[in-house]
Motif scaffolding. Structure first.
Motif, PDB file in Angstrom:
ATOM      1  N   SER A 341       0.828  -1.215   0.000  1.00  0.00           N
ATOM      2  CA  SER A 341       0.000   0.000   0.000  1.00  0.00           C
ATOM      3  C   SER A 341       0.855   1.254   0.000  1.00  0.00           C
ATOM      4  CB  SER A 341      -0.944  -0.006   1.209  1.00  0.00           C
ATOM      5  OG  SER A 341      -0.203  -0.005   2.421  1.00  0.00           O
ATOM      6  N   ARG A 344       2.020   1.825  -3.538  1.00  0.00           N
ATOM      7  CA  ARG A 344       0.960   2.374  -4.392  1.00  0.00           C
ATOM      8  C   ARG A 344       0.712   3.852  -4.088  1.00  0.00           C
ATOM      9  NH1 ARG A 344      -1.212  -2.886  -3.469  1.00  0.00           N
ATOM     10  NH2 ARG A 344      -2.520  -2.115  -1.774  1.00  0.00           N
ATOM     11  N   ARG A 348       1.164   6.896  -6.814  1.00  0.00           N
ATOM     12  CA  ARG A 348       0.154   7.910  -7.160  1.00  0.00           C
ATOM     13  C   ARG A 348       0.737   9.312  -7.059  1.00  0.00           C
ATOM     14  NH1 ARG A 348      -3.132   4.053  -4.459  1.00  0.00           N
ATOM     15  NH2 ARG A 348      -2.839   5.097  -2.442  1.00  0.00           N
ATOM     16  N   PHE A 363       4.245   1.283  -8.764  1.00  0.00           N
ATOM     17  CA  PHE A 363       3.026   0.527  -9.061  1.00  0.00           C
ATOM     18  C   PHE A 363       3.355  -0.957  -9.223  1.00  0.00           C
ATOM     19  CE2 PHE A 363       0.647   4.438 -10.586  1.00  0.00           C
ATOM     20  CZ  PHE A 363      -0.352   4.327  -9.629  1.00  0.00           C
ATOM     21  N   GLY A 366       4.077  -2.403  -5.934  1.00  0.00           N
ATOM     22  CA  GLY A 366       2.839  -2.468  -5.166  1.00  0.00           C
ATOM     23  C   GLY A 366       1.859  -3.486  -5.712  1.00  0.00           C
ATOM     24  N   GLY A 367       2.252  -4.244  -6.727  1.00  0.00           N
ATOM     25  CA  GLY A 367       1.393  -5.289  -7.264  1.00  0.00           C
ATOM     26  C   GLY A 367       0.312  -4.798  -8.195  1.00  0.00           C
ATOM     27  N   ASP A 368       0.428  -3.586  -8.712  1.00  0.00           N
ATOM     28  CA  ASP A 368      -0.599  -3.024  -9.594  1.00  0.00           C
ATOM     29  C   ASP A 368      -0.002  -2.790 -10.982  1.00  0.00           C
ATOM     30  OD1 ASP A 368      -2.773  -1.843 -10.722  1.00  0.00           O
ATOM     31  OD2 ASP A 368      -2.964  -0.210  -9.274  1.00  0.00           O
ATOM     32  N   GLN A 369       0.241  -3.873 -11.704  1.00  0.00           N
ATOM     33  CA  GLN A 369       0.850  -3.763 -13.033  1.00  0.00           C
ATOM     34  C   GLN A 369      -0.071  -3.079 -14.037  1.00  0.00           C
ATOM     35  OE1 GLN A 369       2.488  -7.390 -14.617  1.00  0.00           O
ATOM     36  NE2 GLN A 369       3.334  -8.011 -12.636  1.00  0.00           N
ATOM     37  N   ASP A 370      -1.377  -3.282 -13.889  1.00  0.00           N
ATOM     38  CA  ASP A 370      -2.311  -2.684 -14.848  1.00  0.00           C
ATOM     39  C   ASP A 370      -2.222  -1.162 -14.833  1.00  0.00           C
ATOM     40  OD1 ASP A 370      -3.149  -5.177 -15.581  1.00  0.00           O
ATOM     41  OD2 ASP A 370      -4.929  -5.177 -14.290  1.00  0.00           O
ATOM     42  N   THR A 371      -2.141  -0.571 -13.643  1.00  0.00           N
ATOM     43  CA  THR A 371      -2.022   0.885 -13.559  1.00  0.00           C
ATOM     44  C   THR A 371      -0.670   1.344 -14.074  1.00  0.00           C
ATOM     45  OG1 THR A 371      -3.489   0.860 -11.630  1.00  0.00           O
ATOM     46  CG2 THR A 371      -2.249   2.877 -12.025  1.00  0.00           C
TER      47      THR A 371
END
Length: 737
Positions: A341, A344, A348, A363, A366-371
C-alpha cells in the motif's frame, strides 16, 4: 559547591585493538588554522578514535584538554563544571566557575565567561576537545557553548565531535571563515583503508571479492566494516553466504541500538513508512508519512547522518545501504501488508508529478501492473516526441518482460521508443512480436494497434532504406490513421520521404505539408523537425532554393527549441541548409551544416540505418570539396557516395545528384582514353548504363556470365571506380561515353 568530574572523562579513551592510523585525516587536523573545528559524522564513523590518536600526538606540541560528554552533562552547570575541570588539568590557575546549583545563563555570561576568556588568553597554543556534543540538548547549555565559541581568545582552539549537525553559532562562524569541518564523507574509509582493516582483523589479506562485497555493503562506514570483519574472523578470507548474512545481522543489531532506539516514536515511524522510497524528498515523504514529514526529514538529516544528500534543490537524500536494509526488514516483520500500500501511495504521488519512471516502478512493486501499464500508455507519446525514446525504454524495462511481450500495444510502444533512438533492429523485432499479438482493438495511443503497427512498420522501412516497401505501407498507413494526430503525422512523414527518394516531389511536398500540420497540432517535436527538414530537402532537390532556405531555417529553429539539433531527425534540415549554402557559395558555413548532419547521424542512428541520408551526406561532401577545388577529397567522397547509393533500394535520385556534382568537379587529366578500353569492355560499359543485370547483359551480348564479370572488373580498374554507377559517371567525365 564544587562537583567532581570522573577522571575517565578527562582523558582520551583507550586505543582500540586493530587501530588503523589514518595519516590523511591526521594531516588535515594538523593543517587546521581556524579556532573552531567540527568533526560531525554518524555513530561509528571513527570520530573518537581519530581524535584520540591526534590528541596524543598534539599533547607533545601544545597544551591539550579532553572532555568526554554524556547525558549527565546535559545541564549547563554540570557541563561547565566538566569543561573547567578539563581546562584546569593544563591551566590550574583558571578562575572558579559558578556553583552548578545556582547557575544562571545571565550570571555565567556576565561574571564567569569574561574571566574565563581572559584566563585562557596570553599563554601558548591550547586545544580543547569536546567529544560527544550530541549529548547536550539543553537550550541554555547550547547557548552558553555558542557564547564561548564566539569569544575564543587568540591561540585557543575548540574541537567539537558530534553525531548531530550543530546549530548556532556555526553558520555565522562559517560565514566568517572561522570553522574547519570534517564530515562523514571525510571519515569514510577508502577502499585501501578498508582492505588494511580487514587484513588486520582476519589475520591475512582478504580476497578482492571479499573486500569489494564488504565495502559495497558498508560504504566505508567504519563501525559496520569492523563489525563485519570481526564477525568473519572465524571464516578466514573467503566467507560464505551464510557468514556474510550473520555479519550483516550484526551490523543491523548495532544500528538498532545505536540509531533506531535513540529516535522518538514519530521519527521511527517516519523512517519505516518512507523505507519504500529510493530517495527521500518532502513531497513523497508527506504522501506516505503525513504533513509533518518535511519537519521530520530535516530533523533526521541533522541527527542521523546515515541519510546521505543526493541533491541540493530541492533537497533529497538516500539512506545508507545498511540502514535501508534494516528498515525494510523491520517493516516486513511488523507490518507485512503495509509495503504494497505504501508503494501504491508513492506511485500515485509520482504519477501526479509526472515522474513516470518512479510511478511505474512503485506501481509494479505495489502489485498493480495494470495501472503501471496505463501510466506508460498515457505518457509515452509526449516523451518520445521530445526525443527521449531511451526514457520510455527504461519505463518498459520496469515491467516484467513477459508483460510487455504479451500485449501488442506495449510492443508498439517499445518499437517506437527504439526507432526514435535509431535502434532500428530492436524496433523491428518488437514490431514482429506486435504482429503476433494483435488479436483485438487494443490501443497504444490515439488509434488502434493495427494502424499504429502499420505506421511503425512504415517508419522502420523508411529508416532501413526500403523505400518501395515504405511507399506501399505508407499509403495504407496514411489512410488508416486519423488526421491531426501524431500517428497521421508520422505516416505522412514516412511516405512523403519515400516519395522524395523516388523523385515524386509534388506528391512528397503535399504529404510532408500534412505531416507538418499534424505534428504542430499534436505538439510532436520529433515528427515536426523531421517533416520540415524533409520538405527542405524536397525543395532543394527540386531546385526551389529560397523555399529550401526558409524550411531548413524553420526546421533547425524547432530542433533548437526542442533540444533535437543532435538527433538524427534533424539530419534532413542540416543537409538542406548545407545544400542551399553551397548554391550560394558560402562554403565555410556549408561545411558547418554538413558536419552537424554527419555528427547527428553518427551519434544517434544505428549503423546501416538511413542509407539515403548517408549517401546524400557523401554527395554533399563531394560538392563541398569540389567547390574548394580539393580534387582528391572530392573524388573520395564521390566514391563513398557511389558505394552508399549502391546500397539504396532507389538510387536514381542519388545518381542524378552525383552526375550533377561531377559537372562541377575539377578532374585531373589522368583519365583513361577511349582506346584504353577494349571493344568488348566498351560494349559492356554501354550496357551498364541501363537497368540490366550482369547475367542479362551476358545474354544480350551472347557471352558467358564469367566473361562479363571479368570485363566489369577490368572496367572498374581502368576507370578507378568501385560501383556500377560510379563507373558510368567516371566514363562520362573522361569522355569515354
Amino acid at each position: 559547591m564544587t562537583r567532581s568530574v570522573p577522571a575517565f572523562k578527562l582523558r582520551p579513551p583507550t586505543r582500540p585493538p586493530h587501530l588503523l592510523t589514518r595519516p590523511r585525516l591526521l594531516r588535515r587536523l594538523d593543517a587546521v588554522t581556524e579556532p573552531v573545528v567540527v568533526v560531525c559524522a554518524p555513530t561509528g564513523a571513527g570520530k573518537t578514535v581519530l581524535l584520540t590518536e591526534w590528541s596524543r600526538d598534539l599533547a607533545a606540541r601544545e597544551e591539550c584538554a579532553w572532555l568526554s560528554l554524556d547525558a549527565y552533562d546535559n545541564a549547563p552547570g554540570r557541563l561547565w563544571a566538566g569543561i573547567q575541570e578539563a581546562l584546569r588539568q593544563a591551566r590550574p590557575d583558571l578562575p572558579a566557575g559558578l556553583d552548578s546549583e545556582v547557575w544562571t545563563l545571565e550570571a555565567w555570561l556576565e561574571e564567569v565567561l569574561p574571566d574565563l576568556v581572559t584566563g585562557l588568553g596570553g599563554g601558548g597554543s591550547f586545544t580543547l576537545i569536546l567529544d560527544g556534543l550530541e549529548s547536550v540538548t539543553d537550550a541554555e547549555a547550547l547557548h552558553s557553548i555558542a557564547a564561548f565559541l564566539t569569544r575564543l581568545p587568540r591561540g585557543f582552539r575548540v574541537v567539537l565531535s558530534t553525531r548531530h549537525t550543530p546549530g548556532t553559532p556555526l553558520p555565522a562562524l562559517r560565514a566568517r571563515g572561522l570553522v574547519a569541518e570534517l564530515d562523514q564523507h571525510d571519515l569514510r574509509f577508502t577502499p585501501e583503508e578498508a582492505e588494511e582493516v580487514l587484513t588486520r582483523l582476519l589475520g591475512s589479506a582478504p580476497t578482492e571479492q571479499t573486500v569489494s562485497a564488504l565495502y559495497e555493503a558498508t560504504e566505508g562506514w567504519a563501525a559496520a566494516l569492523c563489525i563485519m570483519g570481526r564477525t568473519l574472523m572465524r571464516s578466514g578470507n573467503q566467507p560464505d553466504t551464510g557468514e556474510l548474512a550473520r555479519a550483516e545481522q550484526a551490523v543491523s543489531e548495532y544500528l538498532t541500538t545505536e540509531v533506531l532506539d535513540r529516535l522518538t516514536t514519530e521519527q521511527r515511524e517516519f523512517l519505516l513508512r518512507t523505507s519504500v522510497l529510493d530517495e527521500l524528498r518532502t513531497g513523497p515523504c508527506q504522501a506516505l508519512a503525513g504533513e509533518r514529514a518535511g519537519v521530520l526529514l530535516r530533523e533526521l538529516t541533522r541527527t542521523v547522518h546515515l541519510l546521505v544528500p543526493v541533491a541540493a534543490a530541492p533537497p533529497a537524500y538516500r539512506r545508507h545501504r545498511a540502514l535501508s536494509s534494516l528498515l525494510s526488514d523491520i517493516l516486513a516483520s511488523e507490518a507485512p501488508d503495509a509495503a504494497a500500500s505504501l508503494h501504491r501511495a508513492a506511485a500515485r504521488w509520482y504519477s501526479r508529478q509526472g515522474e513516470t519512471a518512479s510511478a511505474v516502478r512503485h506501481f509494479v512493486l505495489g502489485g498493480d501492473q495494470d495501472t503501471a501499464v496505463a501510466v506508460i500508455l498515457g505518457d509515452w507519446e509526449e516523451t518520445i516526441s521530445a526525443g527521449r525514446g531511451a526514457e520510455v525504454t527504461r519505463w518498459l524495462r520496469l515491467l516484467p518482460p513477459r508483460r510487455v511481450a504479451a500485449e501488442a500495444g506495449l510492443c508498439v510502444v517499445a518499437a517506437m521508443a527504439a526507432l526514435a533512438e535509431g535502434a532500428l533492429d530492436t524496433g523491428r523485432r518488437w514490431l514482429d512480436v506486435a504482429e503476433l499479438r494483435q488479436t483485438g482493438p487494443e490501443a497504444a495511443g490515439a488509434g488502434g494497434t493495427l494502424s499504429e503497427a502499420v505506421v511503425a512498420q512504415t517508419v522502420a522501412c523508411c529508416l532501413r532504406g526500403e523505400i518501395l516497401t515504405a511507399d506501399r505501407l505508407g499509403e495504407s498507413a496514411v489512410a488508416g490513421t486519423v488526421p491531426l494526430t501524431y500517428w497521421h503525422a508520422l505516416a505522412c512523414t514516412a511516405r512523403g520521404t519515400a516519395l522524395l527518394w523516388t523523385r515524386r516531389y509534388e506528391e512528397a511536398e503535399a504529404l510532408l505539408g500534412e505531416a507538418t500540420r499534424d505534428a504542430c497540432a499534436a505538439g510532436h517535436a520529433l515528427a515536426l523537425v523531421r517533416a520540415l527538414g524533409s520538405r527542405a530537402l524536397c525543395a532543394l532537390l527540386a531546385g526551389r532554393y529560397a523555399q529550401a532556405r526558409t524550411l531548413s531555417h524553420e526546421a533547425l529553429g524547432e530542433a533548437g527549441a526542442s533540444g533535437l539539433e543532435g538527433h538524427f531527425v534533424a539530419v534532413p534540415a542540416h543537409l538542406g541548409r548545407a545544400g542551399v549554402l553551397l548554391e550560394e557559395g558560402a562554403v565555410d558555413e556549408a561545411e558547418d551544416a554538413l558536419a552537424a548532419a554527419e555528427a547527428a547521424l553518427a551519434g544517434s542512428a544505428q549503423t546501416g540505418s538511413e542509407p539515403h541520408m548517408r549517401a546524400l551526406c557523401h554527395v554533399t561532401r563531394a560538392r563541398l570539396e569540389s567547390a574548394r577545388h580539393h580534387t582528391v577529397a572530392a573524388r573520395e567522397s564521390r566514391a563513398a557516395a557511389e558505394r552508399a547509393a549502391e546500397a539504396c533500394e532507389c538510387p536514381g535520385i542519388l545518381t542524378d545528384l552525383m552526375a550533377r556534382t561531377a559537372e562541377h568537379t575539377v578532374v585531373t587529366p589522368a583519365g583513361p582514353a577511349p582506346e584504353d578500353l577494349s571493344l568488348g569492355e566498351r560494349r559492356v560499359l554501354k550496357a551498364l548504363c541501363g537497368p540490366l543485370t550482369l547475367r542479362e547483359i551476358a545474354s544480350e551480348l551472347y557471352v558467358s556470365h564469367n566473361t562479363v564479370k571479368t570485363q566489369v572488373r577490368s572496367i572498374f580498374r581502368k576507370l578507378d571506380a568501385h560501383t556500377r554507377s560510379g563507373a558510368v559517371a567516371r566514363a562520362r567525365e573522361c569522355g569515354v561515353l
